[in-house]
Design a protein around this motif. Sequence first.
Motif, PDB file in Angstrom:
ATOM      1  N   GLN A  96     -20.949   2.842 -39.870  1.00 29.38           N
ATOM      2  CA  GLN A  96     -21.100   2.732 -38.416  1.00 29.38           C
ATOM      3  C   GLN A  96     -20.098   1.747 -37.822  1.00 29.38           C
ATOM      4  O   GLN A  96     -19.916   1.701 -36.612  1.00 29.38           O
ATOM      5  CB  GLN A  96     -22.518   2.340 -38.051  1.00 29.38           C
ATOM      6  N   ARG A  97     -19.445   0.948 -38.657  1.00 29.69           N
ATOM      7  CA  ARG A  97     -18.410   0.022 -38.181  1.00 29.69           C
ATOM      8  C   ARG A  97     -17.060   0.716 -38.296  1.00 29.69           C
ATOM      9  O   ARG A  97     -16.561   0.948 -39.391  1.00 29.69           O
ATOM     10  CB  ARG A  97     -18.442  -1.269 -38.994  1.00 29.69           C
ATOM     11  N   ALA A  98     -16.509   1.066 -37.132  1.00 28.61           N
ATOM     12  CA  ALA A  98     -15.296   1.881 -37.124  1.00 28.61           C
ATOM     13  C   ALA A  98     -14.455   1.606 -35.891  1.00 28.61           C
ATOM     14  O   ALA A  98     -14.930   1.031 -34.920  1.00 28.61           O
ATOM     15  CB  ALA A  98     -15.676   3.362 -37.158  1.00 28.61           C
ATOM     16  N   TYR A  99     -13.220   2.040 -35.975  1.00 33.87           N
ATOM     17  CA  TYR A  99     -12.346   2.049 -34.801  1.00 33.87           C
ATOM     18  C   TYR A  99     -11.645   3.394 -34.752  1.00 33.87           C
ATOM     19  O   TYR A  99     -11.483   4.069 -35.773  1.00 33.87           O
ATOM     20  CB  TYR A  99     -11.351   0.883 -34.799  1.00 33.87           C
ATOM     21  N   PHE A 100     -11.254   3.809 -33.552  1.00 31.47           N
ATOM     22  CA  PHE A 100     -10.567   5.088 -33.366  1.00 31.47           C
ATOM     23  C   PHE A 100      -9.089   4.903 -33.628  1.00 31.47           C
ATOM     24  O   PHE A 100      -8.492   3.910 -33.225  1.00 31.47           O
ATOM     25  CB  PHE A 100     -10.794   5.612 -31.942  1.00 31.47           C
ATOM     26  N   ALA A 101      -8.488   5.889 -34.304  1.00 38.24           N
ATOM     27  CA  ALA A 101      -7.058   5.823 -34.609  1.00 38.24           C
ATOM     28  C   ALA A 101      -6.429   7.194 -34.388  1.00 38.24           C
ATOM     29  O   ALA A 101      -7.118   8.220 -34.393  1.00 38.24           O
ATOM     30  CB  ALA A 101      -6.861   5.375 -36.057  1.00 38.24           C
ATOM     31  N   ALA A 102      -5.127   7.199 -34.223  1.00 34.45           N
ATOM     32  CA  ALA A 102      -4.390   8.446 -34.120  1.00 34.45           C
ATOM     33  C   ALA A 102      -4.534   9.216 -35.436  1.00 34.45           C
ATOM     34  O   ALA A 102      -4.732   8.607 -36.502  1.00 34.45           O
ATOM     35  CB  ALA A 102      -2.909   8.168 -33.838  1.00 34.45           C
ATOM     36  N   ALA A 103      -4.450  10.525 -35.368  1.00 34.37           N
ATOM     37  CA  ALA A 103      -4.646  11.354 -36.549  1.00 34.37           C
ATOM     38  C   ALA A 103      -3.669  11.023 -37.677  1.00 34.37           C
ATOM     39  O   ALA A 103      -4.006  11.151 -38.846  1.00 34.37           O
ATOM     40  CB  ALA A 103      -4.523  12.822 -36.165  1.00 34.37           C
ATOM     41  N   ASN A 104      -2.467  10.558 -37.327  1.00 34.07           N
ATOM     42  CA  ASN A 104      -1.469  10.264 -38.352  1.00 34.07           C
ATOM     43  C   ASN A 104      -1.491   8.806 -38.837  1.00 34.07           C
ATOM     44  O   ASN A 104      -0.717   8.417 -39.701  1.00 34.07           O
ATOM     45  CB  ASN A 104      -0.058  10.618 -37.856  1.00 34.07           C
ATOM     46  N   GLU A 105      -2.405   7.996 -38.302  1.00 29.58           N
ATOM     47  CA  GLU A 105      -2.492   6.598 -38.709  1.00 29.58           C
ATOM     48  C   GLU A 105      -3.166   6.488 -40.080  1.00 29.58           C
ATOM     49  O   GLU A 105      -4.089   7.235 -40.396  1.00 29.58           O
ATOM     50  CB  GLU A 105      -3.295   5.782 -37.682  1.00 29.58           C
ATOM     51  N   VAL A 106      -2.710   5.558 -40.891  1.00 30.86           N
ATOM     52  CA  VAL A 106      -3.292   5.331 -42.210  1.00 30.86           C
ATOM     53  C   VAL A 106      -4.380   4.254 -42.072  1.00 30.86           C
ATOM     54  O   VAL A 106      -4.097   3.130 -41.650  1.00 30.86           O
ATOM     55  CB  VAL A 106      -2.238   4.877 -43.230  1.00 30.86           C
ATOM     56  N   CYS A 107      -5.607   4.603 -42.417  1.00 38.36           N
ATOM     57  CA  CYS A 107      -6.702   3.648 -42.359  1.00 38.36           C
ATOM     58  C   CYS A 107      -6.588   2.635 -43.500  1.00 38.36           C
ATOM     59  O   CYS A 107      -6.165   2.993 -44.595  1.00 38.36           O
ATOM     60  CB  CYS A 107      -8.050   4.364 -42.457  1.00 38.36           C
ATOM     61  N   GLY A 108      -6.928   1.409 -43.217  1.00 39.66           N
ATOM     62  CA  GLY A 108      -6.904   0.361 -44.245  1.00 39.66           C
ATOM     63  C   GLY A 108      -5.542  -0.240 -44.490  1.00 39.66           C
ATOM     64  O   GLY A 108      -5.371  -1.038 -45.400  1.00 39.66           O
ATOM     65  N   ALA A 109      -4.580   0.148 -43.678  1.00 40.40           N
ATOM     66  CA  ALA A 109      -3.209  -0.382 -43.886  1.00 40.40           C
ATOM     67  C   ALA A 109      -3.028  -1.694 -43.170  1.00 40.40           C
ATOM     68  O   ALA A 109      -3.685  -2.024 -42.251  1.00 40.40           O
ATOM     69  CB  ALA A 109      -2.191   0.616 -43.373  1.00 40.40           C
TER      70      ALA A 109
END
Length: 109
Positions: A96-109
Amino acid sequence: DQLIMSTKISVVLVLAVCLVSIPACTSRKQYKGDAPAVVTDLHTEGSGKNRRYFQAFRYTVNGKTYDVNNNKSGSSVMKYPTGTQGKACYIPADPQRAYFAAANEVCGA
Protein backbone atom coordinates in the motif's frame (compact mmCIF):
# COMPACT_ATOMS: atom_id res chain seq x y z
CA ASP A 1 20.18 26.52 23.81
CA GLN A 2 19.58 28.05 20.40
CA LEU A 3 21.23 25.06 18.68
CA ILE A 4 19.07 22.64 20.67
CA MET A 5 15.91 24.57 19.76
CA SER A 6 16.95 24.65 16.09
CA THR A 7 17.56 20.88 16.15
CA LYS A 8 14.16 20.24 17.73
CA ILE A 9 12.45 22.37 15.10
CA SER A 10 14.28 20.48 12.33
CA VAL A 11 13.15 17.13 13.75
CA VAL A 12 9.55 18.32 13.97
CA LEU A 13 9.66 19.53 10.36
CA VAL A 14 11.06 16.20 9.13
CA LEU A 15 8.35 14.31 11.02
CA ALA A 16 5.68 16.58 9.56
CA VAL A 17 6.95 15.87 6.03
CA CYS A 18 6.92 12.14 6.78
CA LEU A 19 3.31 12.27 7.91
CA VAL A 20 2.24 14.12 4.79
CA SER A 21 4.27 12.13 2.29
CA ILE A 22 5.55 8.75 3.42
CA PRO A 23 7.63 8.19 0.24
CA ALA A 24 9.61 11.33 1.08
CA CYS A 25 10.93 9.59 4.21
CA THR A 26 11.69 6.24 2.67
CA SER A 27 14.53 5.53 0.30
CA ARG A 28 13.20 4.94 -3.20
CA LYS A 29 15.45 1.87 -3.28
CA GLN A 30 12.87 0.12 -1.08
CA TYR A 31 10.17 0.60 -3.73
CA LYS A 32 11.28 -2.38 -5.83
CA GLY A 33 7.86 -3.79 -6.66
CA ASP A 34 6.02 -2.51 -9.70
CA ALA A 35 2.52 -2.96 -11.04
CA PRO A 36 0.54 -1.31 -13.85
CA ALA A 37 -1.27 1.76 -12.51
CA VAL A 38 -3.61 4.50 -13.65
CA VAL A 39 -4.05 8.02 -12.31
CA THR A 40 -7.65 8.31 -11.09
CA ASP A 41 -7.63 11.92 -9.86
CA LEU A 42 -5.42 14.97 -10.05
CA HIS A 43 -6.20 18.37 -8.59
CA THR A 44 -4.73 21.30 -6.70
CA GLU A 45 -5.86 23.17 -3.63
CA GLY A 46 -4.78 26.56 -2.35
CA SER A 47 -2.61 29.10 -4.10
CA GLY A 48 0.88 30.53 -3.99
CA LYS A 49 3.09 29.01 -1.31
CA ASN A 50 0.08 27.17 0.11
CA ARG A 51 -0.72 25.31 -3.13
CA ARG A 52 -0.87 21.53 -2.71
CA TYR A 53 -0.97 18.97 -5.50
CA PHE A 54 -3.07 15.84 -5.02
CA GLN A 55 -2.72 12.71 -7.10
CA ALA A 56 -4.71 9.49 -6.71
CA PHE A 57 -3.85 6.29 -8.56
CA ARG A 58 -4.99 2.67 -8.59
CA TYR A 59 -3.04 -0.56 -9.00
CA THR A 60 -3.34 -4.24 -8.13
CA VAL A 61 -0.80 -6.49 -6.37
CA ASN A 62 -1.46 -10.20 -5.81
CA GLY A 63 -5.15 -9.76 -6.57
CA LYS A 64 -5.67 -6.86 -4.14
CA THR A 65 -6.48 -3.41 -5.54
CA TYR A 66 -4.98 -0.36 -3.89
CA ASP A 67 -6.13 3.25 -4.18
CA VAL A 68 -3.37 5.62 -3.12
CA ASN A 69 -3.74 9.35 -2.57
CA ASN A 70 -0.51 11.33 -2.48
CA ASN A 71 -0.19 15.03 -1.86
CA LYS A 72 2.89 17.01 -2.65
CA SER A 73 4.08 20.56 -2.41
CA GLY A 74 5.79 20.41 -5.82
CA SER A 75 4.07 20.32 -9.17
CA SER A 76 5.83 17.18 -10.46
CA VAL A 77 2.61 15.15 -10.25
CA MET A 78 0.91 17.52 -12.71
CA LYS A 79 2.72 15.86 -15.61
CA TYR A 80 0.48 12.80 -15.11
CA PRO A 81 -3.14 13.86 -15.78
CA THR A 82 -6.15 11.72 -14.85
CA GLY A 83 -6.23 8.61 -17.02
CA THR A 84 -2.44 8.40 -17.43
CA GLN A 85 -1.22 4.81 -17.56
CA GLY A 86 2.04 4.16 -15.74
CA LYS A 87 3.22 2.04 -12.86
CA ALA A 88 3.03 1.96 -9.11
CA CYS A 89 6.43 1.52 -7.50
CA TYR A 90 5.72 -0.10 -4.15
CA ILE A 91 7.46 -1.69 -1.19
CA PRO A 92 6.99 -5.46 -1.63
CA ALA A 93 6.55 -6.05 2.13
CA ASP A 94 3.97 -3.22 2.32
CA PRO A 95 2.31 -2.81 -1.12
CA GLN A 96 0.00 0.00 0.00
CA ARG A 97 3.07 2.28 0.22
CA ALA A 98 3.66 3.39 -3.34
CA TYR A 99 4.32 6.25 -5.69
CA PHE A 100 3.21 6.72 -9.30
CA ALA A 101 5.88 6.54 -12.00
CA ALA A 102 6.08 6.70 -15.76
CA ALA A 103 5.74 3.31 -17.46
CA ASN A 104 9.40 3.35 -18.51
CA GLU A 105 10.76 4.30 -15.07
CA VAL A 106 12.74 1.66 -13.16
CA CYS A 107 11.37 1.13 -9.65
CA GLY A 108 13.91 0.92 -6.84
CA ALA A 109 16.59 2.78 -8.76
